[in-house]
Design a protein around this motif. Structure first.
Motif, PDB file in Angstrom:
ATOM      1  N   UNK A 178     -10.296  -8.048   0.840  1.00  0.00           N
ATOM      2  CA  UNK A 178      -9.832  -8.848  -0.305  1.00  0.00           C
ATOM      3  C   UNK A 178     -10.940  -8.913  -1.360  1.00  0.00           C
ATOM      4  N   UNK A 179     -10.567  -9.368  -2.561  1.00  0.00           N
ATOM      5  CA  UNK A 179     -11.560  -9.443  -3.648  1.00  0.00           C
ATOM      6  C   UNK A 179     -11.652 -10.874  -4.196  1.00  0.00           C
ATOM      7  N   UNK A 180     -12.750 -11.153  -4.844  1.00  0.00           N
ATOM      8  CA  UNK A 180     -12.876 -12.398  -5.603  1.00  0.00           C
ATOM      9  C   UNK A 180     -12.385 -12.114  -7.015  1.00  0.00           C
ATOM     10  N   UNK A 181     -11.731 -13.110  -7.601  1.00  0.00           N
ATOM     11  CA  UNK A 181     -11.237 -12.930  -8.962  1.00  0.00           C
ATOM     12  C   UNK A 181     -11.967 -13.881  -9.913  1.00  0.00           C
ATOM     13  N   UNK A 205     -19.146  -2.527  -2.647  1.00  0.00           N
ATOM     14  CA  UNK A 205     -17.875  -1.798  -2.871  1.00  0.00           C
ATOM     15  C   UNK A 205     -17.359  -1.998  -4.303  1.00  0.00           C
ATOM     16  N   UNK A 206     -18.278  -2.223  -5.236  1.00  0.00           N
ATOM     17  CA  UNK A 206     -17.889  -2.547  -6.627  1.00  0.00           C
ATOM     18  C   UNK A 206     -16.833  -1.609  -7.214  1.00  0.00           C
ATOM     19  N   UNK A 207     -16.894  -0.318  -6.862  1.00  0.00           N
ATOM     20  CA  UNK A 207     -15.945   0.631  -7.468  1.00  0.00           C
ATOM     21  C   UNK A 207     -14.647   0.762  -6.701  1.00  0.00           C
ATOM     22  N   UNK A 208     -14.561   0.092  -5.569  1.00  0.00           N
ATOM     23  CA  UNK A 208     -13.362   0.234  -4.744  1.00  0.00           C
ATOM     24  C   UNK A 208     -12.488  -1.001  -4.915  1.00  0.00           C
ATOM     25  N   UNK A 209     -11.951  -1.150  -6.126  1.00  0.00           N
ATOM     26  CA  UNK A 209     -11.074  -2.273  -6.467  1.00  0.00           C
ATOM     27  C   UNK A 209      -9.782  -1.652  -6.974  1.00  0.00           C
ATOM     28  N   UNK A 210      -8.653  -2.096  -6.420  1.00  0.00           N
ATOM     29  CA  UNK A 210      -7.410  -1.370  -6.638  1.00  0.00           C
ATOM     30  C   UNK A 210      -6.410  -2.118  -7.523  1.00  0.00           C
ATOM     31  N   UNK A 211      -5.325  -1.424  -7.807  1.00  0.00           N
ATOM     32  CA  UNK A 211      -4.158  -1.973  -8.505  1.00  0.00           C
ATOM     33  C   UNK A 211      -4.512  -2.514  -9.891  1.00  0.00           C
ATOM     34  N   UNK A 214      -9.913  -5.845 -12.110  1.00  0.00           N
ATOM     35  CA  UNK A 214     -11.281  -5.562 -12.545  1.00  0.00           C
ATOM     36  C   UNK A 214     -12.228  -6.181 -11.521  1.00  0.00           C
ATOM     37  N   UNK A 215     -13.336  -5.499 -11.241  1.00  0.00           N
ATOM     38  CA  UNK A 215     -14.321  -6.065 -10.307  1.00  0.00           C
ATOM     39  C   UNK A 215     -15.000  -7.263 -10.974  1.00  0.00           C
TER      40      UNK A 215
END
Ligand code: GLN
Length: 386
Positions: A178-181, A205-211, A214-215
């Motif tokens: 999961x990511x922080x928004x 994993x800064x560049x591995x953000x999908x859909x 934005x990181x």
């Protein structure tokens, strides 16, 4: 003959065994299983990049690099970071090249954690966090991710007290995916406001953000950036985890302390590879396709696994997909992961090692999808037989 007592140290990490990544990769090898456990790509790096390393070696760049990193590489890092996150770190005083993300984390903790300091860690957490805190005399304070493995700001806020020295965050999250928004980062900034708590933001994993998301880097938020070590990895972006190359960014005062430890820990890192990366990372096309590349792999894996009895959790970033196997088995995750490796020929990572106190009903495995399509397809076929 008189035998003297053997020198047996009192373990500084009495509860630590061998990391689950080593355990599962070894088991995969022994069983000839497809290895979706330890996170690493099974495809080659860009030949342009290996040519650059080769050229650097041939040009004689084979002796110690400057302690904080090659100036050209620190400059390239600073300009990439400015391009992506709009803030210019000073390459002389605020950027240090490290032997990977784990060393950067170790060094940052070593630089600031004093005996008895509390460090907030969000479980499931990458497995080096808590032992490293303990090694430096700190006290890990564990909170948990909330529903759907999302960051739970209230839980973190409740753990803050005057003994809190550091908060460790990780986005995209390993192992959860999961990511922080933006809203999470704002709330983190709010809860740290007026405290002297240092932030460690693990963004390997800064560049591995999908859909199309934005990181949300800590760098984007001045209040966070001013108190943060932000940690990055070259291995994840350029498919070269075995190079063990990464970097740390921090404001000058923090970075000065970081370097005091770094110089006695590794001193400096691989010179020819620093030359190669300095040239290679200046070209944005060398990293701009990474999100789409891995999103396609995530989707391929998810589509194939639709025919399995695993229930996939949300994967917003990283190259890890977590899946619930409670429809298949009630075994503990270590036992189940071992059995799947031995009997079905696919190695994965169980999630319990990422918790201080794993939930008793935890039935989750982590799959690494940084693999060639053929590897993914072969693994899917095996996993669908379970
Ligand atoms: N980061 C890798 C993973 O999560 C493991 C690195 C290691 O083995 N230390 O799988």
């Amino acid at each position: 003959m008189i035998r003297t007592a053997l020198a047996r140290p009192t373990s500084k990490l009495p509860r630590a065994g061998t990391t689950i990544f080593t355990v599962m990769s070894k088991l995969a090898q022994e069983c000839g299983a497809i290895n979706l456990s330890q996170g690493f790509p099974d495809f080659p790096i860009d030949p342009k990049l290996s040519d650059l390393v080769n050229a650097a070696m041939k040009a004689g760049h084979n002796q110690y690099a400057p302690m904080p990193g090659l100036p050209a590489l620190r400059e390239a890092i600073a300009s990439k970071v400015e391009r992506l996150y709009g803030f210019n770190y000073d390459p002389d005083t605020e950027v240090t090249v490290t032997a990977g993300g784990t060393q950067a984390i170790f060094t940052a903790l070593g630089a600031v954690v004093q005996s008895g300091d509390e460090v907030i860690i969000v479980d499931p957490a990458y497995d080096c966090y808590a032992p490293t805190v303990e090694l430096f005399g700190g006290v890990p304070v564990h909170v948990r991710l909330g529903n759907d493995m999302k960051f739970d700001t209230d839980a973190v806020k409740a753990a803050i007290n005057p003994r809190t020295r550091m908060l460790m965050i990780n986005t995209p999250h390993n192992p959860a995916g999961t990511i922080l928004r933006d809203a999470d980062m704002r709330r983190i900034a709010e809860m740290l406001r007026g405290t002297d708590i240092i932030l460690l933001s693990d963004e390997v994993y800064e560049h591995l953000v999908f859909d199309g998301e934005r990181h949300a880097s800590a760098i984007n938020y001045p209040e966070l950036r001013e108190r943060a070590f932000v940690i990055f990895s070259f291995g994840k972006v350029f498919h070269a985890t075995g190079w063990k190359m990464g970097y740390a960014l921090a404001p000058k005062e923090l970075m000065a302390e970081f370097r005091k430890v770094h110089q006695f820990n590794v001193f400096s890192v691989n010179t020819p590879i620093q030359h190669a990366l300095a040239a290679y990372m200046r070209e944005p096309t060398n990293y701009e396709d990474v999100p789409a590349f891995y999103q396609a792999k995530r989707d391929r894996f998810a589509a194939g696994m639709m025919n399995s009895r695993f229930n996939l959790l949300l994967c917003e970033g990283s190259y890890f997909q977590t899946a619930d196997y409670s429809a298949i088995s009630n075994e503990g995750d270590l036992d189940f992961a071992t059995r799947v490796t031995k009997e079905f020929g696919v190695a994965t990572i169980p999630l319990s090692p990422f918790y201080k106190d794993p939930p008793t009903d935890l039935r989750l495995l982590r799959f690494c999808f940084a693999k060639q399509d053929a590897t993914l397809d072969a693994a899917i076929e095996k996993l669908c037989r379970i």
